[in-house]
Design an enzyme around this catalytic site. Sequence first.
Site, PDB file in Angstrom:
ATOM      1  N   VAL A   1      22.694  68.345  -0.826  1.00 31.55           N
ATOM      2  CA  VAL A   1      23.433  67.458  -0.002  1.00 31.55           C
ATOM      3  C   VAL A   1      22.583  67.264   1.320  1.00 31.55           C
ATOM      4  O   VAL A   1      22.071  68.025   1.899  1.00 31.55           O
ATOM      5  CB  VAL A   1      24.820  68.273   0.543  1.00 31.55           C
ATOM      6  CG1 VAL A   1      25.398  67.255   1.617  1.00 31.55           C
ATOM      7  CG2 VAL A   1      25.633  68.586  -0.444  1.00 31.55           C
ATOM      8  N   GLY A   2      22.410  65.819   1.386  1.00 30.12           N
ATOM      9  CA  GLY A   2      21.667  65.411   2.557  1.00 30.12           C
ATOM     10  C   GLY A   2      22.593  65.573   3.906  1.00 30.12           C
ATOM     11  O   GLY A   2      23.574  65.565   4.188  1.00 30.12           O
TER      12      GLY A   2
ATOM     13  N   GLY B   1      32.941  66.399  -8.514  1.00 34.90           N
ATOM     14  CA  GLY B   1      34.258  66.368  -8.701  1.00 34.90           C
ATOM     15  C   GLY B   1      34.832  67.683  -8.854  1.00 34.90           C
ATOM     16  O   GLY B   1      36.063  68.057  -8.791  1.00 34.90           O
TER      17      GLY B   1
ATOM     18  N   HIS C   1      26.524  61.506  -8.332  1.00 33.56           N
ATOM     19  CA  HIS C   1      26.497  61.471  -6.824  1.00 33.56           C
ATOM     20  C   HIS C   1      27.592  61.691  -6.002  1.00 33.56           C
ATOM     21  O   HIS C   1      27.830  61.129  -5.038  1.00 33.56           O
ATOM     22  CB  HIS C   1      25.403  60.340  -6.440  1.00 33.56           C
ATOM     23  CG  HIS C   1      24.517  60.602  -5.342  1.00 33.56           C
ATOM     24  ND1 HIS C   1      23.051  61.198  -5.673  1.00 33.56           N
ATOM     25  CD2 HIS C   1      24.607  60.555  -3.914  1.00 33.56           C
ATOM     26  CE1 HIS C   1      22.644  61.257  -4.551  1.00 33.56           C
ATOM     27  NE2 HIS C   1      23.291  61.067  -3.516  1.00 33.56           N
TER      28      HIS C   1
ATOM     29  N   ARG D   1      30.335  69.152  -1.944  1.00 37.15           N
ATOM     30  CA  ARG D   1      31.441  69.071  -0.947  1.00 37.15           C
ATOM     31  C   ARG D   1      32.064  70.448  -0.739  1.00 37.15           C
ATOM     32  O   ARG D   1      32.348  71.025   0.384  1.00 37.15           O
ATOM     33  CB  ARG D   1      32.451  68.152  -1.400  1.00 37.15           C
ATOM     34  CG  ARG D   1      31.966  66.624  -0.968  1.00 37.15           C
ATOM     35  CD  ARG D   1      33.038  65.561  -1.282  1.00 37.15           C
ATOM     36  NE  ARG D   1      32.379  64.176  -1.011  1.00 37.15           N
ATOM     37  CZ  ARG D   1      31.965  63.459  -2.373  1.00 37.15           C
ATOM     38  NH1 ARG D   1      32.194  63.912  -3.363  1.00 37.15           N
ATOM     39  NH2 ARG D   1      31.765  62.054  -1.938  1.00 37.15           N
TER      40      ARG D   1
ATOM     41  N   LYS E   1      18.600  64.997 -12.099  1.00 43.76           N
ATOM     42  CA  LYS E   1      19.988  64.662 -11.907  1.00 43.76           C
ATOM     43  C   LYS E   1      20.404  63.427 -11.640  1.00 43.76           C
ATOM     44  O   LYS E   1      19.696  62.454 -11.116  1.00 43.76           O
ATOM     45  CB  LYS E   1      20.183  65.649 -10.421  1.00 43.76           C
ATOM     46  CG  LYS E   1      21.357  65.537  -9.857  1.00 43.76           C
ATOM     47  CD  LYS E   1      21.308  66.353  -8.583  1.00 43.76           C
ATOM     48  CE  LYS E   1      22.395  66.187  -7.458  1.00 43.76           C
ATOM     49  NZ  LYS E   1      23.472  65.212  -7.797  1.00 43.76           N
TER      50      LYS E   1
ATOM     51  N   ARG F   1      36.164  71.457  -7.607  1.00 42.52           N
ATOM     52  CA  ARG F   1      36.503  71.996  -6.377  1.00 42.52           C
ATOM     53  C   ARG F   1      37.438  73.149  -6.509  1.00 42.52           C
ATOM     54  O   ARG F   1      37.781  73.743  -5.507  1.00 42.52           O
ATOM     55  CB  ARG F   1      37.629  70.872  -6.026  1.00 42.52           C
ATOM     56  CG  ARG F   1      37.332  69.548  -5.297  1.00 42.52           C
ATOM     57  CD  ARG F   1      36.466  69.525  -4.298  1.00 42.52           C
ATOM     58  NE  ARG F   1      36.352  67.970  -3.723  1.00 42.52           N
ATOM     59  CZ  ARG F   1      35.300  67.397  -4.419  1.00 42.52           C
ATOM     60  NH1 ARG F   1      34.482  67.731  -5.152  1.00 42.52           N
ATOM     61  NH2 ARG F   1      35.163  65.887  -3.920  1.00 42.52           N
TER      62      ARG F   1
END
Length: 386
Positions: A88-89, A318, A285, A340, A261, A320
């Site tokens: 993650v940036g 996607g 992404h 995330r 990726k 979670r």
Amino acid sequence: MAGKKEIKIDTRYPSVDDLRNRAKQKIPKFAFEYLDGGCNEDVNLHKNTSEIRDVELSPYYLNKHTSSDMKTELFGHTYDAPFGIAPVGLQGLMWPNAPEILAKSAFEHNIPFILSTVTTSSIERIGEITEGRSWFQLYHPAENRLRDDIFKRLEAAEYPVLVILCDVPTFGFRPRDIRNGLAMPPKMSVKNILQILQRPHWAYETLKHGQPNFETLKPYMPPGLDLKQLGKFMDQTFSGRLNEEKIKPIRDMWKGKLVIKGVANEEDAEKAIKLGLDGIIVSNHGGRQLDAGESTIKPLTRIAAKYKDQIKVMMDSGLRSGPDIARTLASGAEFTFLGRSFMYGVSALGKKGGDHTISLLKTELQQVMEQVCCENVADFPDHLIK
């Protein structure tokens, strides 16, 4: 070397949705929207998760069952679970020191952590924390000189896996980030400053750890860049579009495992195999690049069915929850990554966020395995309802 980490969950946050809600309360709006949003109208962002959840598993309640084991062998190492932390940036923008928190937790739980070229900790620091066990995701530099120097640093820090990124030939069109001044070049508006003042804990931690910077790129950046100059530097430094001619010298130079990726169709998967790559991560992404594309679970299912015996097939975007991981493994992935979910965790709980999120996902996945009578991760496809 990391030992077996105790599973310990903060019972106030027993789901990733709970962590997301808490993160929204803890960090400034511009940082949360950078983390939480997709591109354009967020169509693919939502499809990613909803279409994973269309996958159903069959439980076999009368089978003999002794135990369920999440351990998964990948590239010569046995991990304690079949999931890792995706790159993650700008992680330090969401929560100060986030990459180090997550890398430490990943190492202690014996799962992989992938460091992004454009996050806020250096190759050397993350290599030290993980004792040479972190993976690295490369945004392809425009100049071979910079690429070669990054490779030398990775080899010195003993990174075993290099992940090259193919799904950012252009930056995604992200309306929230544009409104918030987080496009390149970024800017700090009065509105953003007011948002910071409403999040004193975040502001304090940011002051303590310092303004986030692209630590891996620091040796290559002229000193004293203002924000406009930084944006120009980033545009000039990276050439996002990969092709076979760019990948071939990387394969020749990189002696470790090489993964691509962002693969989203069978044609690109076949090219990766012909180029001698060791693995692919089916990804879009996180729905941040092409709103008109497929969700990840659809190409994953096709690619795994066709090429699983020729290359390691993994997936992110996607996922979670533990059940989402189970659904993806049942659909043919050999390993999964989440981005995330871990950033929600660290944004919600700070130093405890990595441990909590990994423990939560392990607990959920273990429950699914025992419920459906699945002894090993590799057996998940036997439970897929087609």
